[in-house]
Design a protein around this motif. Structure first.
Motif, short mmCIF file in Angstrom:
data_model
loop_
_atom_site.label_atom_id
_atom_site.label_comp_id
_atom_site.label_asym_id
_atom_site.label_seq_id
_atom_site.Cartn_x
_atom_site.Cartn_y
_atom_site.Cartn_z
N ASN A 193 3.68 6.83 17.24
CA ASN A 193 4.55 7.51 16.68
C ASN A 193 5.86 6.66 17.03
O ASN A 193 6.83 7.24 17.99
CB ASN A 193 4.86 8.89 17.10
N PRO A 194 5.91 5.48 16.49
CA PRO A 194 7.19 4.65 16.92
C PRO A 194 8.30 5.26 16.00
O PRO A 194 8.29 5.92 15.29
CB PRO A 194 6.90 3.05 16.36
N ARG A 195 9.50 4.48 16.70
CA ARG A 195 10.99 5.10 16.00
C ARG A 195 11.02 4.16 14.55
O ARG A 195 11.72 4.73 13.91
CB ARG A 195 11.94 4.88 17.09
N ILE A 196 10.69 2.92 14.93
CA ILE A 196 10.89 2.05 13.82
C ILE A 196 9.64 1.35 13.41
O ILE A 196 8.92 0.67 14.39
CB ILE A 196 12.06 1.06 13.92
N LEU A 197 9.55 0.97 12.17
CA LEU A 197 8.33 0.31 11.75
C LEU A 197 8.83 -1.15 10.90
O LEU A 197 9.59 -0.94 10.19
CB LEU A 197 7.62 1.20 10.79
N LEU A 198 8.22 -2.15 11.40
CA LEU A 198 8.97 -3.48 10.71
C LEU A 198 7.46 -3.82 10.11
O LEU A 198 6.49 -4.25 10.59
CB LEU A 198 9.07 -4.55 11.67
N ALA A 199 7.61 -3.91 8.71
CA ALA A 199 6.35 -4.37 7.79
C ALA A 199 6.61 -5.53 6.75
O ALA A 199 7.52 -5.40 6.11
CB ALA A 199 6.04 -3.19 6.88
N ASP A 200 6.01 -6.67 7.32
CA ASP A 200 6.03 -7.74 6.68
C ASP A 200 5.08 -7.86 5.04
O ASP A 200 4.21 -7.97 5.36
CB ASP A 200 5.80 -9.01 7.60
N GLU A 201 5.75 -7.87 4.08
CA GLU A 201 4.89 -8.17 2.91
C GLU A 201 3.85 -7.08 2.78
O GLU A 201 2.70 -7.60 2.55
CB GLU A 201 4.55 -9.34 2.46
N PRO A 202 4.07 -5.75 3.13
CA PRO A 202 2.97 -4.96 3.32
C PRO A 202 2.06 -4.74 1.85
O PRO A 202 0.80 -4.17 2.10
CB PRO A 202 3.55 -3.64 3.68
N THR A 203 2.52 -5.16 0.90
CA THR A 203 1.81 -5.01 -0.30
C THR A 203 1.54 -6.51 -1.11
O THR A 203 0.83 -6.45 -2.24
CB THR A 203 2.58 -4.24 -1.38
N SER A 204 1.79 -7.54 -0.69
CA SER A 204 1.83 -8.54 -1.23
C SER A 204 0.26 -9.27 -1.65
O SER A 204 0.22 -9.76 -2.86
CB SER A 204 2.30 -9.83 -0.41
N ALA A 205 -0.71 -8.82 -0.94
CA ALA A 205 -2.01 -9.45 -1.40
C ALA A 205 -2.81 -8.28 -2.17
O ALA A 205 -3.82 -8.42 -2.39
CB ALA A 205 -2.81 -9.66 -0.28
N LEU A 206 -2.08 -7.09 -2.62
CA LEU A 206 -2.83 -5.83 -3.26
C LEU A 206 -2.44 -6.18 -4.78
O LEU A 206 -1.53 -6.58 -5.04
CB LEU A 206 -2.34 -4.73 -2.55
N ASP A 207 -3.54 -5.41 -5.42
CA ASP A 207 -3.15 -5.48 -6.83
C ASP A 207 -2.11 -4.10 -6.92
O ASP A 207 -1.97 -3.21 -6.32
CB ASP A 207 -4.61 -5.05 -7.83
N VAL A 208 -1.56 -4.08 -8.17
CA VAL A 208 -0.35 -3.21 -8.72
C VAL A 208 -0.47 -2.00 -8.25
O VAL A 208 0.22 -1.06 -7.63
CB VAL A 208 0.28 -3.50 -9.96
N THR A 209 -1.87 -1.25 -8.59
CA THR A 209 -1.98 0.04 -8.50
C THR A 209 -2.18 0.56 -6.98
O THR A 209 -1.54 1.29 -6.44
CB THR A 209 -3.45 0.56 -9.17
N VAL A 210 -2.62 -0.47 -6.05
CA VAL A 210 -2.73 -0.30 -4.57
C VAL A 210 -1.52 -0.36 -4.29
O VAL A 210 -0.95 0.11 -3.08
CB VAL A 210 -3.70 -1.03 -4.03
N GLN A 211 -0.78 -1.31 -4.53
CA GLN A 211 0.60 -1.73 -4.24
C GLN A 211 1.35 -0.42 -4.13
O GLN A 211 2.13 0.24 -3.25
CB GLN A 211 1.33 -2.48 -4.86
N ARG A 212 1.40 0.23 -5.40
CA ARG A 212 2.11 1.62 -5.55
C ARG A 212 1.78 2.89 -4.80
O ARG A 212 2.66 3.36 -4.07
CB ARG A 212 2.10 2.05 -6.90
N GLN A 213 0.42 2.80 -4.49
CA GLN A 213 -0.19 3.65 -3.42
C GLN A 213 0.32 3.42 -2.11
O GLN A 213 0.75 4.41 -1.26
CB GLN A 213 -1.55 3.70 -3.49
N ILE A 214 0.56 2.17 -1.69
CA ILE A 214 0.73 1.89 -0.23
C ILE A 214 2.00 2.24 -0.29
O ILE A 214 3.03 2.68 0.88
CB ILE A 214 0.50 0.53 0.23
N ILE A 215 3.09 1.99 -1.28
CA ILE A 215 4.37 2.16 -1.17
C ILE A 215 4.71 3.76 -1.23
O ILE A 215 5.58 4.19 -0.26
CB ILE A 215 5.25 1.72 -2.46
N GLU A 216 4.02 4.58 -1.84
CA GLU A 216 4.12 5.89 -1.72
C GLU A 216 3.85 6.52 -0.38
O GLU A 216 4.39 7.47 0.17
CB GLU A 216 3.23 6.59 -2.96
N LEU A 217 2.82 6.00 0.03
CA LEU A 217 2.38 6.40 1.45
C LEU A 217 3.39 5.96 2.45
O LEU A 217 3.77 6.74 3.39
CB LEU A 217 1.07 5.63 1.93
#
Ligand SMILES: Nc1ncnc2c1ncn2[C@@H]1O[C@H](COP(=O)(O)OP(=O)(O)OP(=O)(O)O)[C@@H](O)[C@H]1O
Length: 345
Positions: free
Chosen positions: A193-217
């Motif tokens: 339960n951190p206060r801040i999350l630092l995410a570097d290109e969290p969707t770059s290697a994924l296809d568009v559908t999975v990208q969208r799911q990760i963003i929604e998540l």
């Protein structure tokens, strides 16, 4: 003397409307250098911004603009030839991160700060089951055995949309898809339960559908836990789907920073404008070639010796002063650094 959060403080949900606007992270004039041969290259110069509780900041820019260096500096994970040349980073309840000892910083990282590096495939240890790796922060920070951590591991994997959590926990990384690994990496980064999350290109290697799911998540997780997030991406479309505020970087400089809608609908910097013009929205089909930015990304070697705006050689609105003077940042709802911004005569 810096105060480190106690375990009971770590990630405790904010409990009042006023706290919703608490500044969680404050970055002031951050400058990062890499020694490279005879030279010190400035990967980031004079970058300043704040992130409030529950807010998502999207940092966008071309490859080499300094986004990953900035994120690594915030987590104090720069490679050995990288150094903080100037500036400070203040984390609420902790103080200036650059004044912490390595041991104090290790405690903060993984408890108060969650960090998701680029390429989760290579970030996971291939010889260790995923569940044990997701449990690692609990072992380090809460001294829990894997057996003791398991309920939280399964809950964290479930919370990231991995309903088959027991199977995932018992799998080796190569047995999971890229999207599953990215979810597991997010579970690991948020398990304390951190206060801040630092995410570097969290969707770059994924296809568009999975990208969208990760963003929604990510959006759901941030809302549910009032988690502040900094997400770095070269893809403006990804950033515009998740960010409350957008920071545009070019050549290690902060070119524009402001609320998402301001930046997207009324960009002031010609570079932001060019990025927007070449953006392919997720709902558009690629029917015609998109207008591309002309020229090449900036080679940062030698930039220190130059005055002037780093974007000038590619800018459609260049005027004589751009050659000799770096623009001051104009503040307002949107901050920008440009001598001849969009919309001016
Ligand atoms: N370890 C290093 N040693 C020397 N120079 C480096 C190092 N890491 C990055 N750089 C340089 O620092 C600058 C910024 O790189 P950085 O990776 O932060 O940019 P980025 O915007 O995240 O790009 P990408 O999206 O490709 O990762 C680039 O010129 C890069 O070549």
């Amino acid at each position: 003397m810096k105060l480190l959060p106690s375990d009971s403080d770590i990630g405790s949900p904010k409990d009042s409307a006023q706290n919703m606007q608490d500044i969680v992270l404050s970055v002031n004039n951050l400058t990062i250098g890499y020694s490279s041969g005879q030279e010190v290259l400035r990967a980031c110069r004079d970058v300043s911004f704040e992130v409030v509780s529950g807010e998502t900041l999207g940092i966008v820019g071309e490859s080499g603009s300094g986004k990953s260096s900035l994120l690594m500096a915030l987590a104090r994970l720069l490679p050995p030839n990288g150094e903080i040349v100037g500036g400070s980073v203040s984390l609420s309840g902790v103080g200036d991160l650059f004044e912490l000892s390595s041991e104090q910083m290790r405690r903060v990282r993984g408890s108060t700060i969650g960090y998701v590096p680029q390429q989760p495939m290579s970030a996971f240890n291939p010889t260790m089951k995923v569940g044990r790796q997701v449990a690692e922060p609990l072992k380090i920070h809460n001294r829990l055995s894997y057996r003791e951590s398991l309920p939280r591991v399964l809950q964290a994997l479930n919370g990231m949309g991995l309903s088959d959590a027991t199977r995932v926990a018992n799998a080796f990384p190569h047995e999971l898809s890229g999207g599953m690994l990215q979810r597991a990496m997010l579970a690991q980064a948020t398990i304390t339960n951190p206060r801040i999350l630092l995410a570097d290109e969290p969707t770059s290697a994924l296809d568009v559908t999975v990208q969208r799911q990760i963003i929604e998540l990510l959006k759901e997780v941030s809302l549910e836990h009032n988690l502040s997030t900094i997400i770095v991406s070269h893809d403006l479309e990804v950033v515009s789907r998740i960010a409350d505020k957008i920071l545009v970087m070019y050549g290690g400089r902060m070119e524009e920073h402001g609320p998402r809608d301001n930046v997207l609908q009324d960009p002031k910097h010609p570079y932001s404008h060019a990025l927007l013009a070449s953006r392919l929205t997720a709902d558009q089909e690629r029917k015609a070639p998109l207008p591309a930015l002309t020229g090449f990304p900036l080679d940062l070697r030698g930039v220190d010796r130059e005055a002037g705006c780093p974007f000038r050689s590619r800018c459609s609105r260049v005027i004589p002063i751009c050659e000799v003077e770096f623009p001051r940042t104009t503040s307002g709802a949107t901050e920008f650094a440009c001598h001849n911004p969009m919309g001016s005569s």
